[in-house]
Design an enzyme around this catalytic site. Sequence first.
Site, mmCIF file in Angstrom:
data_model
loop_
_atom_site.group_PDB
_atom_site.id
_atom_site.type_symbol
_atom_site.label_atom_id
_atom_site.label_comp_id
_atom_site.label_asym_id
_atom_site.label_seq_id
_atom_site.Cartn_x
_atom_site.Cartn_y
_atom_site.Cartn_z
ATOM 1 N N TYR A 1 -21.273 83.833 44.104
ATOM 2 C CA TYR A 1 -22.701 84.094 44.308
ATOM 3 C C TYR A 1 -22.963 85.509 44.825
ATOM 4 O O TYR A 1 -24.083 85.996 44.734
ATOM 5 C CB TYR A 1 -23.302 83.064 45.275
ATOM 6 C CG TYR A 1 -23.227 81.657 44.741
ATOM 7 C CD1 TYR A 1 -24.026 81.260 43.673
ATOM 8 C CD2 TYR A 1 -22.341 80.729 45.273
ATOM 9 C CE1 TYR A 1 -23.952 79.979 43.157
ATOM 10 C CE2 TYR A 1 -22.258 79.449 44.768
ATOM 11 C CZ TYR A 1 -23.063 79.077 43.708
ATOM 12 O OH TYR A 1 -22.977 77.810 43.194
ATOM 13 N N ARG B 1 -28.542 73.906 42.919
ATOM 14 C CA ARG B 1 -27.470 74.239 43.872
ATOM 15 C C ARG B 1 -27.166 75.734 43.803
ATOM 16 O O ARG B 1 -27.023 76.406 44.832
ATOM 17 C CB ARG B 1 -26.238 73.403 43.534
ATOM 18 C CG ARG B 1 -25.023 73.602 44.450
ATOM 19 C CD ARG B 1 -23.990 72.528 44.097
ATOM 20 N NE ARG B 1 -22.672 72.802 44.630
ATOM 21 C CZ ARG B 1 -22.259 72.463 45.852
ATOM 22 N NH1 ARG B 1 -23.098 71.882 46.688
ATOM 23 N NH2 ARG B 1 -21.024 72.709 46.246
ATOM 24 N N ARG C 1 -24.883 68.297 45.619
ATOM 25 C CA ARG C 1 -24.548 67.906 44.253
ATOM 26 C C ARG C 1 -25.316 66.628 43.891
ATOM 27 O O ARG C 1 -25.758 65.885 44.771
ATOM 28 C CB ARG C 1 -23.047 67.630 44.129
ATOM 29 C CG ARG C 1 -22.156 68.811 44.528
ATOM 30 C CD ARG C 1 -20.691 68.403 44.510
ATOM 31 N NE ARG C 1 -19.795 69.519 44.855
ATOM 32 C CZ ARG C 1 -19.307 69.731 46.075
ATOM 33 N NH1 ARG C 1 -19.628 68.923 47.086
ATOM 34 N NH2 ARG C 1 -18.500 70.752 46.303
ATOM 35 N N HIS D 1 -17.808 73.940 50.112
ATOM 36 C CA HIS D 1 -16.663 74.536 49.426
ATOM 37 C C HIS D 1 -15.478 74.623 50.386
ATOM 38 O O HIS D 1 -15.615 75.155 51.484
ATOM 39 C CB HIS D 1 -16.993 75.954 48.939
ATOM 40 C CG HIS D 1 -17.942 75.982 47.785
ATOM 41 N ND1 HIS D 1 -18.694 77.101 47.454
ATOM 42 C CD2 HIS D 1 -18.258 75.037 46.863
ATOM 43 C CE1 HIS D 1 -19.434 76.831 46.388
ATOM 44 N NE2 HIS D 1 -19.189 75.591 46.021
ATOM 45 N N HIS E 1 -27.553 70.964 38.678
ATOM 46 C CA HIS E 1 -26.660 71.897 39.379
ATOM 47 C C HIS E 1 -27.280 73.281 39.540
ATOM 48 O O HIS E 1 -26.872 74.039 40.421
ATOM 49 C CB HIS E 1 -25.325 71.990 38.633
ATOM 50 C CG HIS E 1 -24.144 72.141 39.541
ATOM 51 N ND1 HIS E 1 -23.716 71.142 40.396
ATOM 52 C CD2 HIS E 1 -23.310 73.188 39.759
ATOM 53 C CE1 HIS E 1 -22.663 71.564 41.071
ATOM 54 N NE2 HIS E 1 -22.400 72.807 40.718
ATOM 55 N N LYS F 1 -16.933 65.989 48.005
ATOM 56 C CA LYS F 1 -15.665 65.729 47.324
ATOM 57 C C LYS F 1 -14.592 65.386 48.347
ATOM 58 O O LYS F 1 -14.506 66.024 49.394
ATOM 59 C CB LYS F 1 -15.253 66.960 46.509
ATOM 60 C CG LYS F 1 -16.138 67.216 45.297
ATOM 61 C CD LYS F 1 -15.666 68.413 44.517
ATOM 62 C CE LYS F 1 -16.537 68.634 43.277
ATOM 63 N NZ LYS F 1 -16.094 69.804 42.498
#
Length: 264
Positions: free
Chosen positions: A256, A224, A125, A247, A221, A149
């Site tokens: 995806y 990514r 990111r 994730h 993004h 994150k």
Amino acid sequence: SYKYDLNVYINFLIKEHNINHIAQIKLSHIKKFALFITSNNKSFKSSTLHRIFSSIRGFHQYLIQFNIIHIDPSDTLIPPRIVKKIPDTLSVEEIELIINSIDINKRMSLRDKAIISLLYASGIRVSELINLKIQNITLNDGFIRVFGKGNKERIVPIGLFACKSIKIYIDNIRSKLVNTAKSDGFIFLNNKGSKLSRMTIWNIINENTIRAGITKKVSPHIFRHSFATHLLEGGADLRTVQTMLGHSDITTTQIYTNTDKIYL
């Protein structure tokens, strides 16, 4: 956004149902608000509606937690299903076009090439890229250590092209930009030796996308998304891609696979 959601919610309850105390709120009131939101805001994305429902649930759970109310009227509230949109991606050729369009006469061209190469090679990111530090990258082994994150750490492999681009930038440009007081070990620096802002990354990508003659909207993004899509197209395992993207839930990565099916 949550504050806005709750303001709309509370104002609706006061105006439409004359509610003047939180304890008066019932499930029927919440359902009427849900109907009001969905029927009067048809342009809202499913993700926006889902967030509004989440705001209401979170608000009432907070009230329970602090003993302000004793029954949660939103407990059985079912949020709308999020319609998963297949993310936009770039082709390998388009990514190469953007990288090759970087003006080599500009002072920061080596830095910009390293940034775009790394975004695509690692799928990190923007926030992770601008906070990447020298001690978190091992070019000889082709790995970077990323803090995503929730400050969760993950190790991501990067290819030879990105490694080479980063090394050239570090040796030729970064060494001249380093400011002991400001740089703080960050890899990518601006003219003043400070870490880059998100907007700078956006501007770098926008400038070189236009130069490449690509008309589609290209954000940081999208690299990514392209990283994940191209890996799956190449036969990578979904769990592996999940780990590299950082994730926590594989259902986030599964979006995806829709792109992959179209490709197949």
